[in-house]
Design an enzyme around this catalytic site. Structure first.
Site, PDB file in Angstrom:
ATOM      1  N   ASP A 165      -1.655   6.824   7.144  1.00 41.47           N
ATOM      2  CA  ASP A 165      -0.335   7.441   7.030  1.00 41.47           C
ATOM      3  C   ASP A 165      -0.393   8.953   7.215  1.00 41.47           C
ATOM      4  O   ASP A 165      -1.482   9.551   7.204  1.00 41.47           O
ATOM      5  CB  ASP A 165       0.318   7.072   5.688  1.00 41.47           C
ATOM      6  CG  ASP A 165      -0.644   7.109   4.507  1.00 41.47           C
ATOM      7  OD1 ASP A 165      -1.719   7.738   4.623  1.00 41.47           O
ATOM      8  OD2 ASP A 165      -0.337   6.511   3.476  1.00 41.47           O
ATOM      9  N   ASN A 206       3.368   3.518  -8.228  1.00 46.93           N
ATOM     10  CA  ASN A 206       4.483   2.570  -8.108  1.00 46.93           C
ATOM     11  C   ASN A 206       4.066   1.344  -7.274  1.00 46.93           C
ATOM     12  O   ASN A 206       4.912   0.604  -6.791  1.00 46.93           O
ATOM     13  CB  ASN A 206       5.716   3.235  -7.499  1.00 46.93           C
ATOM     14  CG  ASN A 206       5.496   3.688  -6.058  1.00 46.93           C
ATOM     15  OD1 ASN A 206       4.426   3.488  -5.494  1.00 46.93           O
ATOM     16  ND2 ASN A 206       6.502   4.314  -5.461  1.00 46.93           N
ATOM     17  N   HIS A 231       2.570   1.300  -4.354  1.00 45.65           N
ATOM     18  CA  HIS A 231       2.581   1.361  -2.889  1.00 45.65           C
ATOM     19  C   HIS A 231       1.155   1.279  -2.348  1.00 45.65           C
ATOM     20  O   HIS A 231       0.187   1.638  -3.024  1.00 45.65           O
ATOM     21  CB  HIS A 231       3.333   2.598  -2.364  1.00 45.65           C
ATOM     22  CG  HIS A 231       2.689   3.923  -2.595  1.00 45.65           C
ATOM     23  ND1 HIS A 231       3.409   5.068  -2.885  1.00 45.65           N
ATOM     24  CD2 HIS A 231       1.394   4.334  -2.556  1.00 45.65           C
ATOM     25  CE1 HIS A 231       2.592   6.092  -3.010  1.00 45.65           C
ATOM     26  NE2 HIS A 231       1.355   5.674  -2.819  1.00 45.65           N
ATOM     27  N   GLU A 244       6.405   1.816   0.359  1.00 46.25           N
ATOM     28  CA  GLU A 244       6.988   1.943  -0.967  1.00 46.25           C
ATOM     29  C   GLU A 244       7.580   0.608  -1.426  1.00 46.25           C
ATOM     30  O   GLU A 244       7.807  -0.296  -0.594  1.00 46.25           O
ATOM     31  CB  GLU A 244       8.085   3.017  -0.924  1.00 46.25           C
ATOM     32  CG  GLU A 244       7.601   4.426  -0.557  1.00 46.25           C
ATOM     33  CD  GLU A 244       6.939   5.158  -1.726  1.00 46.25           C
ATOM     34  OE1 GLU A 244       6.273   4.512  -2.574  1.00 46.25           O
ATOM     35  OE2 GLU A 244       7.076   6.391  -1.791  1.00 46.25           O
TER      36      GLU A 244
HETATM   37  C1  F6R Z   1      -2.815   7.805   1.193  1.00 46.68           C
HETATM   38  C2  F6R Z   1      -2.170   6.564   0.815  1.00 46.68           C
HETATM   39  C3  F6R Z   1      -1.571   6.358  -0.526  1.00 46.68           C
HETATM   40  C4  F6R Z   1      -2.539   6.730  -1.656  1.00 46.68           C
HETATM   41  C5  F6R Z   1      -1.862   6.534  -3.004  1.00 46.68           C
HETATM   42  C6  F6R Z   1      -2.778   6.936  -4.143  1.00 46.68           C
HETATM   43  O1  F6R Z   1      -3.326   7.728   2.510  1.00 46.68           O
HETATM   44  O2  F6R Z   1      -2.091   5.707   1.633  1.00 46.68           O
HETATM   45  O3  F6R Z   1      -1.199   5.015  -0.670  1.00 46.68           O
HETATM   46  O4  F6R Z   1      -3.675   5.921  -1.560  1.00 46.68           O
HETATM   47  O5  F6R Z   1      -0.697   7.296  -3.058  1.00 46.68           O
HETATM   48  O6  F6R Z   1      -3.001   8.311  -4.058  1.00 46.68           O
HETATM   49  P1  F6R Z   1      -4.152   8.981  -4.933  1.00 46.68           P
HETATM   50  O7  F6R Z   1      -5.424   8.372  -4.495  1.00 46.68           O
HETATM   51  O8  F6R Z   1      -4.091  10.457  -4.592  1.00 46.68           O
HETATM   52  O9  F6R Z   1      -3.833   8.683  -6.355  1.00 46.68           O
END
Ligand code: F6R
Length: 215
Positions: free
Chosen positions: A34, A102, A104, A109
Site C-alpha cells: 500500500d 481495527n 485492517h 479497512e
Molecule cells: C502497512 C499496512 C498496514 C499496517 C498496519 C499496522 O503497509 O499494510 O496494514 O501493517 O496498519 O501498522 P503498524 O505495524 O505500524 O502497527
C-alpha cells in the site's frame, strides 16, 4: 512487503542474515501492499522510502526486481490497474502483513469486500490517528491511500502476519475468534491454507486460554 512498525524486527533479521552471508535476495522480487495518496515524491513518510530505508537498501536486492506501488507520482487509477496486472502476472509466494488495531490488513479497512483487488481507500479516522505518530501532526496524515485488495492478499501462497503489543490484543482476538466478516478484514485469513501468525505475549494476551498456551 508491509510497512509500519510491526515488520521492523523481521526486516532487521533479514538484513542480518544477508550480512552473515546466510541468504541472498538478489533473485527476490519485491512488491508491496500500500501507499498513501497525496505525499510528495520526496516525503520520507512515503512507504516506498520506508521500505528502502528499513530493508531494501541494506541487502542485495536488485533494483530491477523491486516494483513498489505508487513509488512514482502518477495517475492513481492507472496505478491500480498496473498493480492489479502486475499481481496477476507475478503471483506472490510470501505475503508479509501487519495488523491494524481495527483489524485492517494492507489498507483494507473494515467493510472492504473480501473480493477486492488493488483499489483506492478512504482511511478511517482511527487508522489516521494511529499513523499520526510518524507525521508532525494529524492534519499531515493523508486521508486516502492505494492498497492491494483482500483477494490479492489471499492469493499469496503463504502469509506471514506479525503483531506485537497490547494495542493489538483486541484486534488479534477478533481476527482469530470473531465470526469471519468484513467488519474484521483480518478474519478472512482463517480460511487461507498457509498462514503463520507471530505474536508477542501482549498481543496474544486476550486469546482464549487454550490458544494462548499454544502461543
Ligand atoms: C502497512 C499496512 C498496514 C499496517 C498496519 C499496522 O503497509 O499494510 O496494514 O501493517 O496498519 O501498522 P503498524 O505495524 O505500524 O502497527
Amino acid at each position: 512487503l508491509a510497512t509500519g512498525s510491526s515488520p521492523l524486527g523481521l526486516y532487521k533479521k533479514m538484513i542480518e542474515s544477508y550480512q552473515k552471508d546466510q541468504v541472498s535476495y538478489k533473485n527476490t522480487e519485491v512488491l508491496n501492499l500500500d501507499e498513501y495518496i497525496g505525499l510528495s515524491e520526496q516525503d520520507p513518510n512515503k512507504y516506498s522510502h520506508f521500505l528502502h530505508h528499513h530493508l531494501l537498501d541494506h541487502a542485495d536486492f536488485s533494483k530491477d526486481n523491486i516494483d513498489l506501488i505508487m513509488a512514482k507520482q502518477g495517475n492513481v487509477q492507472e496505478e491500480c490497474q498496473r498493480y492489479h496486472n502486475l499481481l496477476i502476472s507475478n503471483p506472490v509466494d510470501i505475503q508479509i502483513l501487519g495488523l491494524g488495531s481495527n483489524c485492517h490488513i494492507g489498507f483494507n479497512e473494515p467493510g472492504t469486500n473480501f473480493d477486492s483487488q488493488t483499489h483506492i481507500v478512504k482511511l478511517k479516522e482511527d487508522t489516521r490517528k494511529n499513523n499520526a505518530r510518524f507525521f508532525s501532526s494529524l492534519d499531515q496524515v493523508p486521508k486516502e491511500a492505494i492498497t492491494v485488495g483482500i483477494r490479492d492478499i489471499m492469493s499469496a501462497q503463504h502469509i506471514l502476519l506479525v503483531a506485537s503489543g497490547k494495542q493489538k490484543a483486541e484486534a488479534v482476538k477478533r481476527m482469530l475468534e470473531e465470526d469471519i466478516c468484513t467488519d474484521c478484514p483480518a478474519s478472512i485469513l482463517r480460511v487461507h491454507k498457509s498462514v503463520t501468525i507471530i505474536l508477542d505475549e501482549e498481543a496474544a494476551s486476550l486469546l482464549k486460554k487454550e490458544r494462548g498456551e499454544l502461543c
